[in-house]
Design a protein around this motif. Sequence first.
Motif, mmCIF file in Angstrom:
data_model
loop_
_atom_site.group_PDB
_atom_site.id
_atom_site.type_symbol
_atom_site.label_atom_id
_atom_site.label_comp_id
_atom_site.label_asym_id
_atom_site.label_seq_id
_atom_site.Cartn_x
_atom_site.Cartn_y
_atom_site.Cartn_z
ATOM 1 N N LYS A 428 -100.855 21.897 -37.538
ATOM 2 C CA LYS A 428 -101.337 21.719 -35.644
ATOM 3 C C LYS A 428 -100.116 23.261 -34.977
ATOM 4 C CE LYS A 428 -105.221 20.049 -36.264
ATOM 5 N NZ LYS A 428 -106.681 20.542 -36.076
ATOM 6 N N ALA A 429 -100.981 23.894 -33.827
ATOM 7 C CA ALA A 429 -99.727 23.626 -33.113
ATOM 8 C C ALA A 429 -99.827 23.330 -32.007
ATOM 9 C CB ALA A 429 -100.308 25.324 -32.746
ATOM 10 N N MET A 430 -99.008 22.979 -31.957
ATOM 11 C CA MET A 430 -97.478 21.187 -30.401
ATOM 12 C C MET A 430 -96.792 22.142 -29.182
ATOM 13 S SD MET A 430 -96.505 18.896 -33.566
ATOM 14 C CE MET A 430 -96.358 20.759 -35.137
ATOM 15 N N LEU A 431 -98.024 21.815 -28.317
ATOM 16 C CA LEU A 431 -97.607 22.007 -27.111
ATOM 17 C C LEU A 431 -96.515 21.240 -26.514
ATOM 18 C CD1 LEU A 431 -99.058 24.153 -24.571
ATOM 19 C CD2 LEU A 431 -98.412 21.766 -24.031
ATOM 20 N N PHE A 432 -95.720 21.263 -26.385
ATOM 21 C CA PHE A 432 -95.262 20.097 -25.217
ATOM 22 C C PHE A 432 -94.396 20.711 -23.871
ATOM 23 C CE2 PHE A 432 -94.080 16.796 -28.927
ATOM 24 C CZ PHE A 432 -94.227 15.822 -28.579
ATOM 25 N N LEU A 468 -108.716 22.911 -27.987
ATOM 26 C CA LEU A 468 -107.704 21.306 -28.438
ATOM 27 C C LEU A 468 -108.412 19.937 -29.216
ATOM 28 C CD1 LEU A 468 -107.006 20.837 -24.263
ATOM 29 C CD2 LEU A 468 -105.166 20.882 -26.206
ATOM 30 N N HIS A 469 -107.402 19.846 -30.084
ATOM 31 C CA HIS A 469 -107.995 18.821 -30.951
ATOM 32 C C HIS A 469 -107.537 17.084 -29.948
ATOM 33 C CE1 HIS A 469 -106.121 15.446 -33.272
ATOM 34 N NE2 HIS A 469 -107.569 15.204 -34.116
ATOM 35 N N SER A 470 -106.524 17.389 -29.236
ATOM 36 C CA SER A 470 -105.805 15.976 -28.524
ATOM 37 C C SER A 470 -105.293 16.647 -27.328
ATOM 38 C CB SER A 470 -105.542 15.136 -29.107
ATOM 39 O OG SER A 470 -104.187 15.637 -29.885
ATOM 40 N N THR A 473 -100.953 13.266 -22.295
ATOM 41 C CA THR A 473 -99.715 12.763 -20.816
ATOM 42 C C THR A 473 -98.586 11.597 -20.613
ATOM 43 O OG1 THR A 473 -101.267 12.343 -19.225
ATOM 44 C CG2 THR A 473 -101.183 14.763 -19.312
ATOM 45 N N TRP A 474 -98.208 11.356 -20.033
ATOM 46 C CA TRP A 474 -97.262 10.634 -19.462
ATOM 47 C C TRP A 474 -96.508 10.963 -18.166
ATOM 48 C CZ3 TRP A 474 -97.290 12.860 -23.905
ATOM 49 C CH2 TRP A 474 -95.826 13.083 -24.746
ATOM 50 N N GLY A 475 -96.404 10.646 -17.191
ATOM 51 C CA GLY A 475 -95.616 11.455 -15.638
ATOM 52 C C GLY A 475 -95.794 12.353 -15.563
ATOM 53 N N ASP A 476 -95.147 13.278 -16.065
ATOM 54 C CA ASP A 476 -94.964 14.926 -15.889
ATOM 55 C C ASP A 476 -94.792 15.143 -17.142
ATOM 56 O OD1 ASP A 476 -92.332 13.714 -16.390
ATOM 57 O OD2 ASP A 476 -91.101 15.954 -15.982
ATOM 58 N N GLY A 477 -94.787 14.649 -18.082
ATOM 59 C CA GLY A 477 -95.119 15.565 -19.446
ATOM 60 C C GLY A 477 -96.623 15.694 -20.427
ATOM 61 N N ILE A 478 -96.333 16.549 -20.798
ATOM 62 C CA ILE A 478 -98.002 16.905 -21.246
ATOM 63 C C ILE A 478 -98.169 17.588 -23.137
ATOM 64 C CG2 ILE A 478 -99.691 18.575 -21.952
ATOM 65 C CD1 ILE A 478 -99.179 19.115 -18.585
ATOM 66 N N PHE A 479 -98.340 16.852 -23.724
ATOM 67 C CA PHE A 479 -98.624 16.974 -25.108
ATOM 68 C C PHE A 479 -99.517 17.226 -25.712
ATOM 69 C CE2 PHE A 479 -98.415 14.568 -29.689
ATOM 70 C CZ PHE A 479 -98.234 15.587 -30.731
ATOM 71 N N ALA A 480 -99.944 17.869 -26.175
ATOM 72 C CA ALA A 480 -101.091 18.883 -26.655
ATOM 73 C C ALA A 480 -101.093 19.354 -28.255
ATOM 74 C CB ALA A 480 -102.126 19.893 -25.486
ATOM 75 N N VAL A 481 -102.665 19.475 -29.033
ATOM 76 C CA VAL A 481 -102.426 19.484 -29.521
ATOM 77 C C VAL A 481 -103.377 20.324 -30.069
ATOM 78 C CG1 VAL A 481 -102.390 18.822 -32.641
ATOM 79 C CG2 VAL A 481 -101.168 17.625 -30.664
#
Length: 614
Positions: A428-432, A468-470, A473-481
Amino acid sequence: MSTPLQEVKNLISKGEFFKAYDIAMHALGSIPDNTALQHRALLALANGGAYRLALSQFESMGLHNSHELDVQCLLARLHKDISFAQKGEAAKAGFVKAFQLYEQAWISHQLSPQAYYPAINAAACAVFSGALEQATHWAGIVLDQLQSQHTKPADPAEQYWTHATRIEALLIQGQLDAARTLVPHTLSLIDSDRTALASTLRQLQRLCNCLGHDFKSLGFATPPAVIHYTGHLLSHTGRFPEHQETRVAARIQELLECHNVGVGYGSLAGGADILFAESLIKRGADLHVVLPFEREEFLKVSVLRCGPRWAERFEHCLNAARSVRMATEDAFLQDEQLFTYCSQIAMGLSILNARHLNTTVAQIGVWDGYTHDRTLGTEADLQQWAYTGLPQYFVNSQNANFSEGLPANLPETPLTSNNSKQHGRETKAMLFADVKGFSKLGDAALPAFVEQIMGRLAKVTAQHQDQLHSINTWGDGIFAVFNHVAAAAECALAMQESMAGIDRTAFGLPEKLALRIGLHLGPVYLTLDPITLRETAIGAHVSRAARIEPVTPEGCVYVTETFAAVLAIGSNNEFACDYVGQTEAAKNYGLMRMFLLRRTENSNATTVVLDFER
């Protein structure tokens, strides 16, 4: 023992720009004012396509004050590179700027034997800006200067450049017959410097396009080709039987010779892979190996099963390889999907290298002609490459016959491969992403931040929901798969563009709030988070992806070499990844090769982005 400068020059000549830049920058840590190393470091960056970063570092190194010819010409070249990536009036203005810089360099060094270099580039930039009379005038200056040199350069490389320059000047003046007669001797001087030849061919192709000449009529041969290789393991009674080894090896050698292969990318399993590697080494081609997981485990899983003699052949090829990369340092865990992931990286690297060298790229496979499982093994590699539309050739592992192109209707046989999904890992491709400056916001600013910053980023991610698989977020953070690298790349750049369009001060937010995004591709476990009850991804490659964003400059998107390679397979030239060097990842994670992701401003400039000069 070679000096760092000699090593850097050699790597550039082989098209290994990223490694050349790393070595030059490391050496500059000890000798920071070495102009020759600074020049080569920035030249390697520019040759790899990172000309904007090279221009920024040119300024930070204080090279504007240099009076050296190569340094002055490098500045002009960087402006020329930027112009090729633009369109219309912006491109024309850039070529005019580059022309002026080359002209200034020539004026400063017109008595030097090397003055033909800025002069011919001034002539070329005049062509690209549409000033044909000016171009003809400067081409005449070049020919007069080369004619007045009574002694030829002692260095064969310099002899090559003078001959190539004379061809270019004659072409600009419309003297095609005279240019054509110089080609054979010029090619005899090229030796093994593939990037010099690539530079010449690309420049001549551009000039022919602008001037209406037929490039093929000049008589240049195509540079040595790049291949991705793949194929079956050798076995007693399997898909590549032992009794066919000699015949298949001979056919591989024939194909490499027929297609003038000079570079090969692939793995090193027993059987077809090692036969390809041995053939590449035998013909003096550059072998680049990608292993799917830890070396010793790979040796047991994919080499020794073919027989004990293959271990020695494996070691010989590995030692002779120009580069060895690990797709992942994770354990195998009987996960066949890691082989597919490894092949994708090798495919992408072969395509990128062919762009660097301005040459052709193809896949050559050893295959029995039957489909056992299109998601794994040789079939997966063949099918993945077929999607690129690039040439594809096969040696039949059962009878050593040759064929071309993937059959439209492959004969089906019973499924023999294990499905990798039972092990839980998928590529998978991951975005932080996070917003720098968020931690300093007071409570009064948080509602505006959530609505204006996170709200707009949410609209962007919503537009990519189908890939998007999933996401979490937490605060200002984003984690996308993401399921595909191109979707992750598009979403990341769209997020940055959306962020750039927000007037922070209008909403009472600090102007310095800036988004940082890191992207990576790798095998991960897909699972349901037992606490949030949401789909997510976990694994070593998630940790690796998380270490990229903290070291990414504000407003930028950084990607790993793996991501950049696989993006080259199926992004239709919509994106470019400019190398920015080995970067120390966050939390002492170690050095990682990082690339700056951007859109291609000019979709016709994909070969221009990856340019070379001496």
